[in-house]
Design an enzyme around this catalytic site. Structure first.
Site, PDB file in Angstrom:
ATOM      1  N   CYS A  38      47.744  26.611  30.274  1.00 54.41           N
ATOM      2  CA  CYS A  38      46.880  27.746  30.565  1.00 54.41           C
ATOM      3  C   CYS A  38      46.246  27.501  31.931  1.00 54.41           C
ATOM      4  CB  CYS A  38      45.776  27.868  29.525  1.00 54.41           C
ATOM      5  SG  CYS A  38      46.410  28.003  27.855  1.00 54.41           S
TER       6      CYS A  38
ATOM      7  N   ARG B 275      50.894  29.460  35.332  1.00 50.99           N
ATOM      8  CA  ARG B 275      50.700  28.453  34.281  1.00 50.99           C
ATOM      9  C   ARG B 275      50.757  29.042  32.873  1.00 50.99           C
ATOM     10  NH1 ARG B 275      48.277  23.757  36.294  1.00 50.99           N
ATOM     11  NH2 ARG B 275      47.609  23.264  34.187  1.00 50.99           N
TER      12      ARG B 275
ATOM     13  N   TRP C 202      48.698  30.634  27.777  1.00 46.50           N
ATOM     14  CA  TRP C 202      50.026  30.453  27.200  1.00 46.50           C
ATOM     15  C   TRP C 202      49.758  29.999  25.774  1.00 46.50           C
ATOM     16  CZ3 TRP C 202      52.967  26.569  24.951  1.00 46.50           C
ATOM     17  CH2 TRP C 202      54.345  26.812  24.872  1.00 46.50           C
TER      18      TRP C 202
ATOM     19  N   ASN D 158      42.139  24.654  27.941  1.00 42.64           N
ATOM     20  CA  ASN D 158      43.573  24.396  28.102  1.00 42.64           C
ATOM     21  C   ASN D 158      43.872  23.107  27.344  1.00 42.64           C
ATOM     22  OD1 ASN D 158      46.193  23.997  29.003  1.00 42.64           O
ATOM     23  ND2 ASN D 158      45.570  23.208  31.003  1.00 42.64           N
ATOM     24  N   GLY D 159      44.839  23.144  26.438  1.00 42.86           N
ATOM     25  CA  GLY D 159      45.167  21.948  25.655  1.00 42.86           C
ATOM     26  C   GLY D 159      45.224  22.287  24.177  1.00 42.86           C
TER      27      GLY D 159
ATOM     28  N   GLU E 222      71.952  21.986  34.945  1.00 40.48           N
ATOM     29  CA  GLU E 222      70.853  22.646  35.649  1.00 40.48           C
ATOM     30  C   GLU E 222      71.181  24.126  35.905  1.00 40.48           C
ATOM     31  OE1 GLU E 222      67.898  22.146  36.094  1.00 40.48           O
ATOM     32  OE2 GLU E 222      67.281  23.338  37.804  1.00 40.48           O
TER      33      GLU E 222
ATOM     34  N   LYS F 268      68.939  27.228  34.477  1.00 46.28           N
ATOM     35  CA  LYS F 268      68.370  28.264  35.349  1.00 46.28           C
ATOM     36  C   LYS F 268      68.741  29.654  34.843  1.00 46.28           C
ATOM     37  CE  LYS F 268      65.987  26.614  36.992  1.00 46.28           C
ATOM     38  NZ  LYS F 268      65.669  25.234  37.067  1.00 46.28           N
TER      39      LYS F 268
ATOM     40  N   GLU G  94      66.885  30.484  31.393  1.00 49.01           N
ATOM     41  CA  GLU G  94      65.421  30.634  31.382  1.00 49.01           C
ATOM     42  C   GLU G  94      64.939  31.872  32.117  1.00 49.01           C
ATOM     43  OE1 GLU G  94      62.983  27.559  33.144  1.00 49.01           O
ATOM     44  OE2 GLU G  94      64.459  27.155  34.672  1.00 49.01           O
TER      45      GLU G  94
ATOM     46  N   HIS H 263      86.671  19.778  23.264  1.00 46.74           N
ATOM     47  CA  HIS H 263      86.282  19.247  21.960  1.00 46.74           C
ATOM     48  C   HIS H 263      85.400  20.221  21.176  1.00 46.74           C
ATOM     49  CE1 HIS H 263      88.092  15.410  22.909  1.00 46.74           C
ATOM     50  NE2 HIS H 263      87.514  15.479  24.091  1.00 46.74           N
TER      51      HIS H 263
ATOM     52  N   LYS I 155      54.595  27.123  33.615  1.00 47.38           N
ATOM     53  CA  LYS I 155      55.034  26.202  34.655  1.00 47.38           C
ATOM     54  C   LYS I 155      54.844  24.743  34.268  1.00 47.38           C
ATOM     55  CE  LYS I 155      56.658  25.174  38.664  1.00 47.38           C
ATOM     56  NZ  LYS I 155      58.130  25.267  38.777  1.00 47.38           N
TER      57      LYS I 155
END
Ligand code: M6R
Length: 612
Positions: free
Chosen positions: A2, A27, A73, A99-100, A485, A489, A492, A508, A607
């Site tokens: 947050c 954030r 968030w 935040n937390g 990666e 990208k 997301e 496989h 983030k």
């Protein structure tokens, strides 16, 4: 996770807080709220983004020179108006932003309900503000003392700011495992989750340490004490950030700006460290620990997400150059295993934000086991940077887009410089080879500039595949982490399901997914297992998938098989990830924007992930 911003001074708080919220929105962005004190303590909050809060507030009277604000968030309690912060205490005399996660909030909540407290939200945060008020009343203590006592009862992570209707000249803040920085201006104070909203106002900042309380009073100096009641002298640092780094600079999105910044950000990662003429590499931050790395029995890299992919590239580089066995661990897994670690092991923790909770916990575990811990972080002064024994900053500049781009290439650059340093000290590399890699590394920023010229071509390809439901990314050796990666990208920011796989592993299982609808993105550059990858491309082509291939310039053999080839400049095999990643970042960016997705703030993401 947050974003927190608070102000106490002589100016109107509202515009400062609102601008701060926009800066911090990367954030967390599922709800936002603000509290301003002007005789009355007014809280206004709503589900949605900061712009929705601003729209909602429009016209409401929010005058006052002290206030707190938050962009969320969600962890406990779905994102809605009620669960948004700030939260009032029972009497509405206090309000808090947090935040937390308060891990023992369930027990505390039950006790408070038993004592007659009524909860308006489903958040852990509301528990804390009721607890503080309860202590204040029950024990008859000042607010600061009540906060201190409450924090001693709390298990979990917090960065909090509290405002009180009864004291219009004071803010109280505290932190544990979630970042909080105090900005000190002329007759004014700011509190924020990171330094980005402070930049227009002051360069003087104090990063709070774990379990510290900041007591901010109008007309007084900043006071800091621990939750064990020990006074501390604030350590004021000069912030090195400039405003342009926080703005889009003419680009439509931060992500695009950050992709295009990579020639500069890679150069900045090497600046003052790589000297090709003298044939030297110097990573000042780890000088004292070089010998530890040289003698390391094993290196363990811990990270999450994109940083974990950089660590995988690092594994290949370290083993190739420095001949040290490397293990790469998801920090979230590492912390709950019983890893075998001892004093000869070096743990390298990699994190853009320097705040990722799992990576932080992995560091704590490694410390308990006596390992040496080196950090690779982007955010200066971040928790991970401070928790490690030594480390190197990536110096990529602020990364605002939630999808990590320039941090990835900067992390790989640092890992290269680190491996070269150790290899040279250990004698696992010849002087000639060392010099060759240094020379090529110096050329990389220019080659990234060259690579970025594929943007229009990538945009054209993106338009053809923007409606795909799935995508497969394949690579081998150094290009396997690049495939991972690339897939991360795409998923997301565009919400297309994508998987990265080692190209040979495809047969496989994932090969069953392949049909004419499936775009398969090969990273098929001309070194290492190139010949083998050609066979893998044949296998995919036979099954009629559409093939997009990242190839080395002038390649003709892949072009015969692929539907589209995107060329990148020739380079050393271990430097290919620095170039091959670029078209993949652009591909996901263009697909996402064409699909109308918010690339800078993708759904459900934030983030920095400061919770488990
Ligand atoms: O700040 P960190 O590098 O520790 O963050 C790790 C991940 O949360 C991060 O890389 C995440 O996967 C990004 N959204 C990837 O683009």
């Amino acid at each position: 996770m947050c974003g927190i911003i608070a102000y106490l001074g002589e100016k109107p708080a509202y515009p400062i807080l609102m601008k701060g919220l926009y800066r911090l929105e990367y954030r967390g962005y599922d709800s936002a709220g603000i509290a301003i004190l002007n005789k009355e303590l007014t809280v206004i909050k709503t589900r949605g983004k900061v712009s929705e809060l601003e729209h909602f507030i429009n016209g409401k009277n929010l005058h006052g020179t002290i206030g707190i604000a938050h962009t969320r968030w969600a962890t406990h309690g779905e994102p809605n108006d009620v669960n948004a912060h700030p939260h009032y205490s029972q009497s509405k005399n206090l309000a808090i932003i947090h935040n937390g996660i308060i891990e023992n909030y369930g027990t505390l909540r039950k006790e408070l309900i038993h004592r007659g407290y009524e909860f308006r939200s489903n958040t852990d945060t509301e528990t804390l503000i009721h607890l503080i008020e309860d202590i204040q009343i029950k024990e008859g203590v000042e607010l600061v003392e009540a906060v201190r006592i409450a924090l001693n009862q709390v298990i979990g992570a917090y960065a909090i700011v509290i405002i009180s209707k009864n004291d219009p000249d004071m803010l109280i803040a505290a932190r544990k495992s979630s970042p909080l920085v105090v900005g000190i201006g002329e007759g004014e104070f700011f509190l924020a989750s990171d330094a980005t909203p402070l930049i227009e106002h002051t360069k003087d900042v104090v990063y709070l340490e774990d379990e510290e309380l900041a007591i901010i009073r109008r007309g007084h100096e900043l006071k800091i004490k621990t939750i064990k009641n020990k006074e501390k002298t604030p350590y004021i640092q000069k912030m090195e950030l400039n405003l342009s780094a926080l703005e889009k600079g003419g680009y439509e999105h931060f992500m695009l700006k950050e992709i295009f910044e990579q020639p500069r950000s890679i150069k900045d990662s090497m600046r003052g460290r790589l000297n090709v003429k003298k044939g030297t590499v110097k990573l000042g931050g780890i000088t004292e620990y070089e010998q530890k790395l040289v003698n390391a029995r094993r290196v363990i890299m811990v990270a999450c997400g994109t940083s974990w992919h950089a660590a995988l590239v690092g594994e290949y580089i370290f083993e190739d150059l420095a001949r040290i066995p490397v293990e790469v661990e998801y920090a979230s897994e590492f912390r709950y295993r019983h890893p075998i670690l001892n004093e000869d092991d070096v743990v390298i923790a990699i994190s853009q934000s320097g705040e990722t909770a799992d990576t932080m916990a992995a560091i704590e575990l490694a410390r308990d086991k006596g390992a040496t811990i080196i950090g690779i972080c982007n955010v200066v002064g971040s928790s991970i940077a401070r928790a490690t024994d030594a480390g190197s900053y990536t110096h990529a500049g602020p990364e605002i887009g939630v999808a990590s781009t320039k941090a990835f290439t900067a992390q790989i650059t640092i890992l290269l410089l680190m491996a070269l340093t150790i290899a040279e000290k250990k004698g696992t590399i010849s002087r000639l080879r060392y010099q060759e890699i240094l020379t090529e590394l110096e050329q990389i920023p220019e080659k990234v500039t060259e690579t970025l010229k594929v943007n229009d071509q990538v945009k054209f390809i993106a338009n053809l595949y923007k409606d795909s439901r799935n995508a497969l990314y394949l690579g081998r050796g150094y290009n396997f982490p690049v495939a991972l990666e690339g897939a991360l990208k795409l998923k997301e920011i565009s919400y297309i399901h994508a998987e990265g796989y080692p190209a040979a592993e495809m047969k496989h299982g994932p090969i069953a997914l392949i049909d004419e609808e499936m775009p398969v993105i090969f990273i098929a550059t001309n070194k290492g297992t190139y010949e083998k990858v050609l066979i893998n491309i044949e296998e995919v082509k036979t099954r009629k998938a559409k093939i997009i291939a990242i190839v080395t310039e002038h390649d003709e053999r892949v072009a015969e098989l692929a539907d589209h080839v995107i060329e990148i400049p020739e380079t050393e095999e271990m430097l290919v990830p620095l170039l091959a990643t670029i078209p993949l970042q652009l591909l996901s960016y263009h697909i996402a924007t064409m699909r109308g997705c918010n690339v800078d703030q993708p759904r459900n993401l934030a983030k920095s992930v400061t919770v488990e």
